[in-house]
Enzyme design. Structure first.
Site, PDB file in Angstrom:
ATOM      1  N   LYS A 296       0.839  -1.205   0.000  1.00 25.57           N
ATOM      2  CA  LYS A 296       0.000   0.000   0.000  1.00 25.57           C
ATOM      3  C   LYS A 296       0.871   1.251   0.000  1.00 25.57           C
ATOM      4  O   LYS A 296       0.603   2.215  -0.716  1.00 25.57           O
ATOM      5  CB  LYS A 296      -0.943  -0.017   1.216  1.00 25.57           C
TER       6      LYS A 296
ATOM      7  N   GLN B  66      -4.850  -1.617   9.307  1.00 24.60           N
ATOM      8  CA  GLN B  66      -4.771  -2.952   8.710  1.00 24.60           C
ATOM      9  C   GLN B  66      -5.407  -3.979   9.646  1.00 24.60           C
ATOM     10  O   GLN B  66      -5.134  -3.997  10.852  1.00 24.60           O
ATOM     11  CB  GLN B  66      -3.303  -3.305   8.413  1.00 24.60           C
TER      12      GLN B  66
ATOM     13  N   ASP C 171     -11.195   2.558   3.481  1.00 22.80           N
ATOM     14  CA  ASP C 171     -11.531   1.134   3.394  1.00 22.80           C
ATOM     15  C   ASP C 171     -13.035   0.938   3.204  1.00 22.80           C
ATOM     16  O   ASP C 171     -13.474  -0.154   2.830  1.00 22.80           O
ATOM     17  CB  ASP C 171     -11.147   0.431   4.714  1.00 22.80           C
TER      18      ASP C 171
HETATM   19  N1  GUN Z   1      -7.081  -6.971   5.806  1.00 19.33           N
HETATM   20  C1  GUN Z   1      -7.404  -7.718   4.713  1.00 19.33           C
HETATM   21  N2  GUN Z   1      -7.952  -6.946   3.754  1.00 19.33           N
HETATM   22  C2  GUN Z   1      -7.986  -5.696   4.255  1.00 19.33           C
HETATM   23  C3  GUN Z   1      -8.440  -4.460   3.726  1.00 19.33           C
HETATM   24  O1  GUN Z   1      -8.947  -4.348   2.586  1.00 19.33           O
HETATM   25  N3  GUN Z   1      -8.293  -3.376   4.539  1.00 19.33           N
HETATM   26  C4  GUN Z   1      -7.762  -3.484   5.787  1.00 19.33           C
HETATM   27  N4  GUN Z   1      -7.676  -2.371   6.512  1.00 19.33           N
HETATM   28  N5  GUN Z   1      -7.333  -4.614   6.302  1.00 19.33           N
HETATM   29  C5  GUN Z   1      -7.449  -5.711   5.535  1.00 19.33           C
END
Ligand code: GUN
Length: 291
Positions: free
Chosen positions: A53, A97, A120
């Protein structure tokens, strides 16, 4: 006949190029876009996702702030950090996350993120906005799947869509988006009786369960569009350790009309849609400042 491959990597690359342009425009106007990413603990998969990211942001010209917090971070400290980022006008998107260590209340953490910075799309008000047809931020994976389907010219109105998996991150929002596109939607899950029969009715089948190659060719309707959200490691055999999806690709390829590969299908789209959400957040903030 073998299925057409839906190339998420290529579509994601073109979306990233668009986002770089929009990021440059924002910078030129004095509103450089910024994303804050919080990682609590050192789960290896989460560490890799977060690294990607941050790299994607750098390449698109989006400033990123990465907070790596120890696994035993108290909930109050995490919430206080989120409040700080909520109040920081140079930060347009905030992402914590998941999964979080078990002593932390993930729902409470998500609800602390300002809905306007919730790139998100997990905040309850963004989930509700999606549910009622006025989406603000769409969760990145289902959003990316919809873009892939749109790009591939898949007709959704009246189609039978089956989503396997009911998570808040993928299954539920995916079903909602397919419904909004006028598909007839079925959500299957671990308690579903005769999963194969449901899957075999699907014109569009989205697998989002997190179980290695559980959807096999005999569960797929000939000509169906198969979207594989899974990111698993092969547990046994000569390819042990390699990445695989929730769909048994080799047998599905012979039956489906179109299919996403793993890797190179949904994964790159999820990453690209985070950039889209971040740029949108920054553009909204910039527009609000001008008014
Ligand atoms: N863990 C697995 N997929 C995601 C996601 O799309 N966003 C976040 N914040 N955590 C995750």
């Amino acid at each position: 006949m073998t299925a057409r491959l839906l190339d998420g990597a290529a579509l994601a690359a073109s979306i990233r190029t668009d986002m770089s342009r929009r990021a440059a425009a924002l910078r030129a106007l004095g509103h450089p876009p910024g994303l804050a990413v919080i990682l609590v603990g050192s789960d290896p998969a989460s560490s890799v996702y977060v690294k990607h990211k941050v790299k994607d942001c750098e390449e698109a010209g989006i400033r990123s702030i990465l907070d790596r917090l120890p696994a035993d971070t108290p909930q109050d400290a995490l919430l206080a950090r989120i409040d700080q980022l909520n109040a920081d006008p140079s930060v347009h998107g905030i992402l914590v996350q998941l999964p979080l260590p078990p002593h932390l209340d993930a729902q409470r953490v998500i609800e602390t993120i300002s809905p306007a910075k919730d790139v998100d799309g997990f905040h309850i008000s963004n989930a509700g906005a999606l549910m009622t047809g006025q989406p603000r931020f769409l969760p990145c994976t289902p959003y990316g799947v919809m873009k892939l389907l749109e790009h591939a010219g898949v007709a959704l109105a009246g189609a039978e869509a089956v989503v396997v998996g009911r998570s808040n991150i993928v299954g539920k929002p995916q079903a909602m988006l397919l419904l909004q596109a006028s598909a007839t939607v079925t959500i299957c899950h671990s308690q579903t009786r005769d999963l194969a029969a449901h899957c075999r009715r699907a014109d569009v089948l989205v697998a989002a369960v997190g179980r290695e190659r559980m959807i096999t060719g005999d569960m797929i309707k000939p000509g169906a569009v198969v979207i594989d959200v899974g990111m698993n490691r092969i547990s046994q055999g000569p390819n042990a350790g390699k990445l695989c999806g929730d769909v048994d690709f080799d047998s599905a390829l012979e039956v489906a009309g179109a299919i996403t590969p793993v890797p190179g299908g949904v994964g790159p789209m999820t990453r690209a849609m985070l950039l889209v959400n971040t740029i949108e957040a920054a553009e909204r903030a910039a527009a609000a400042q001008c008014n």
